[in-house]
Design a protein around this motif. Structure first.
Motif, mmCIF file in Angstrom:
data_model
loop_
_atom_site.group_PDB
_atom_site.id
_atom_site.type_symbol
_atom_site.label_atom_id
_atom_site.label_comp_id
_atom_site.label_asym_id
_atom_site.label_seq_id
_atom_site.Cartn_x
_atom_site.Cartn_y
_atom_site.Cartn_z
ATOM 1 N N PHE A 86 60.985 57.643 16.242
ATOM 2 C CA PHE A 86 61.054 57.099 17.595
ATOM 3 C C PHE A 86 61.980 55.883 17.645
ATOM 4 O O PHE A 86 62.495 55.520 18.702
ATOM 5 C CB PHE A 86 59.661 56.753 18.138
ATOM 6 N N THR A 87 62.213 55.239 16.497
ATOM 7 C CA THR A 87 63.215 54.181 16.392
ATOM 8 C C THR A 87 63.575 54.004 14.934
ATOM 9 O O THR A 87 62.875 54.491 14.040
ATOM 10 C CB THR A 87 62.716 52.850 16.996
ATOM 11 N N ALA B 3 64.396 50.862 12.356
ATOM 12 C CA ALA B 3 64.332 49.410 12.202
ATOM 13 C C ALA B 3 65.154 48.997 10.997
ATOM 14 O O ALA B 3 64.913 49.479 9.888
ATOM 15 C CB ALA B 3 62.882 48.952 12.041
ATOM 16 N N TYR C 212 64.366 42.331 12.739
ATOM 17 C CA TYR C 212 63.488 42.712 11.642
ATOM 18 C C TYR C 212 63.920 41.978 10.373
ATOM 19 O O TYR C 212 65.116 41.925 10.055
ATOM 20 C CB TYR C 212 63.542 44.220 11.415
ATOM 21 N N CYS D 169 60.919 55.117 11.733
ATOM 22 C CA CYS D 169 59.599 54.771 12.258
ATOM 23 C C CYS D 169 58.946 55.975 12.948
ATOM 24 O O CYS D 169 59.563 56.611 13.807
ATOM 25 C CB CYS D 169 59.711 53.612 13.237
ATOM 26 N N ARG E 54 57.207 44.445 17.221
ATOM 27 C CA ARG E 54 58.178 45.141 18.067
ATOM 28 C C ARG E 54 58.138 46.644 17.817
ATOM 29 O O ARG E 54 58.316 47.447 18.729
ATOM 30 C CB ARG E 54 59.582 44.596 17.809
ATOM 31 N N ILE E 55 57.907 47.024 16.561
ATOM 32 C CA ILE E 55 57.811 48.448 16.241
ATOM 33 C C ILE E 55 56.618 49.066 16.969
ATOM 34 O O ILE E 55 56.718 50.170 17.534
ATOM 35 C CB ILE E 55 57.695 48.654 14.716
ATOM 36 N N ARG F 131 55.185 48.003 19.777
ATOM 37 C CA ARG F 131 55.471 48.069 21.218
ATOM 38 C C ARG F 131 56.420 49.214 21.532
ATOM 39 O O ARG F 131 56.259 49.919 22.527
ATOM 40 C CB ARG F 131 56.064 46.739 21.687
ATOM 41 N N ARG F 132 57.409 49.455 20.680
ATOM 42 C CA ARG F 132 58.318 50.569 20.909
ATOM 43 C C ARG F 132 57.610 51.900 20.719
ATOM 44 O O ARG F 132 57.922 52.879 21.410
ATOM 45 C CB ARG F 132 59.532 50.433 19.973
ATOM 46 N N ALA F 133 56.672 51.950 19.777
ATOM 47 C CA ALA F 133 55.895 53.163 19.573
ATOM 48 C C ALA F 133 55.082 53.502 20.815
ATOM 49 O O ALA F 133 55.021 54.655 21.256
ATOM 50 C CB ALA F 133 54.977 53.010 18.356
ATOM 51 N N ALA G 75 55.641 52.513 23.913
ATOM 52 C CA ALA G 75 56.544 52.885 25.011
ATOM 53 C C ALA G 75 57.042 54.313 24.820
ATOM 54 O O ALA G 75 57.117 55.100 25.788
ATOM 55 C CB ALA G 75 57.710 51.904 25.082
ATOM 56 N N TRP G 76 57.369 54.666 23.586
ATOM 57 C CA TRP G 76 57.857 56.028 23.280
ATOM 58 C C TRP G 76 56.783 57.068 23.596
ATOM 59 O O TRP G 76 57.084 58.160 24.084
ATOM 60 C CB TRP G 76 58.246 56.089 21.811
#
Length: 205
Positions: free
Chosen positions: A128-129, A131, A142, A153, A194-195, A197-199, A201-202
């Motif tokens: 999903f991203t 890093a 990071y 990730c 941040r990872i 939060r991105r997870a 959102a994804w």
């Protein structure tokens, strides 16, 4: 075969493979029972590699899902650092030589959560991203003082029981919609918050 570890009965199972002649897929997931899994480096070798080249990692956000497949809880590990303090972290680890990404995910989940955590491995290996951790502060959001690491990730649902292993003291879970989430994430360092939060959102959580 694309050079993966052969199963018994595969057409090229008897082909000479050098140091991997006696390796099975299970060795990568849980180890061979005789020390570290194949492709593991001793401290001197890994420190030398870290000083000279980027290292491939998987970074895993463990979650519990409800009956509709939605994220109901997000997990984190409590660990003791080298200076004796306790930190909150995600599941992470190197991808070993001759190890697939799925094997790396399974092995690192088992390493931290135990053999009966029952991770649901991703069908699609698109992370999903990505890093990028640097050992120099300020180059990226990071930071890893040990190395330049490129981390793929993944969100991985955990279906079984968690039994913390090795350096993991406990596994704690939080509802992503609760007021505790911000406090939970504030205790993560070096960009792991941040990872998460991105997870979320994804996953539209």
């Amino acid at each position: 075969m694309n050079d993966e570890v052969p199963d018994e009965g595969d057409f090229d199972a008897d082909r000479p493979r050098g140091e991997f002649d006696h390796v099975t897929p299970e060795d990568f997931i849980r180890g061979s029972g005789h020390g570290n899994p194949p492709g593991w480096l001793d401290p001197a070798d890994i420190n030398r590699a870290r000083s000279q080249m980027p290292i491939a990692y998987v970074e895993i956000v463990p979650v519990r899902a409800d009956e509709f497949g939605r994220i109901a809880q997000v997990g984190s590990l409590l660990r003791v650092t080298e200076d004796g303090s306790v930190e909150r972290a995600l599941i992470s680890g190197r991808v070993l030589f001759h190890e697939t990404l799925r094997e790396a995910i399974a092995r690192n989940v088992a390493k931290d959560l135990g053999d009966i955590a029952l991770p649901i491995l991703p069908l699609n290996l698109q992370p999903f991203t990505v890093a990028e951790f640097f050992p120099t502060p300020g180059l990226s959001e990071y930071f890893d003082p040990r190395q330049h690491a490129i981390a793929l990730c993944y969100v991985v649902p955990i279906a079984g029981d968690c039994r913390p292993q090795d350096e993991t003291l406990d596994v704690e879970w939080v509802d992503p919609h609760s007021d505790m989430l911000d406090k939970f994430l504030s205790q993560m360092s070096n960009g792991h918050d941040r990872i998460v939060r991105r997870a979320l959102a994804w996953a539209n959580a």
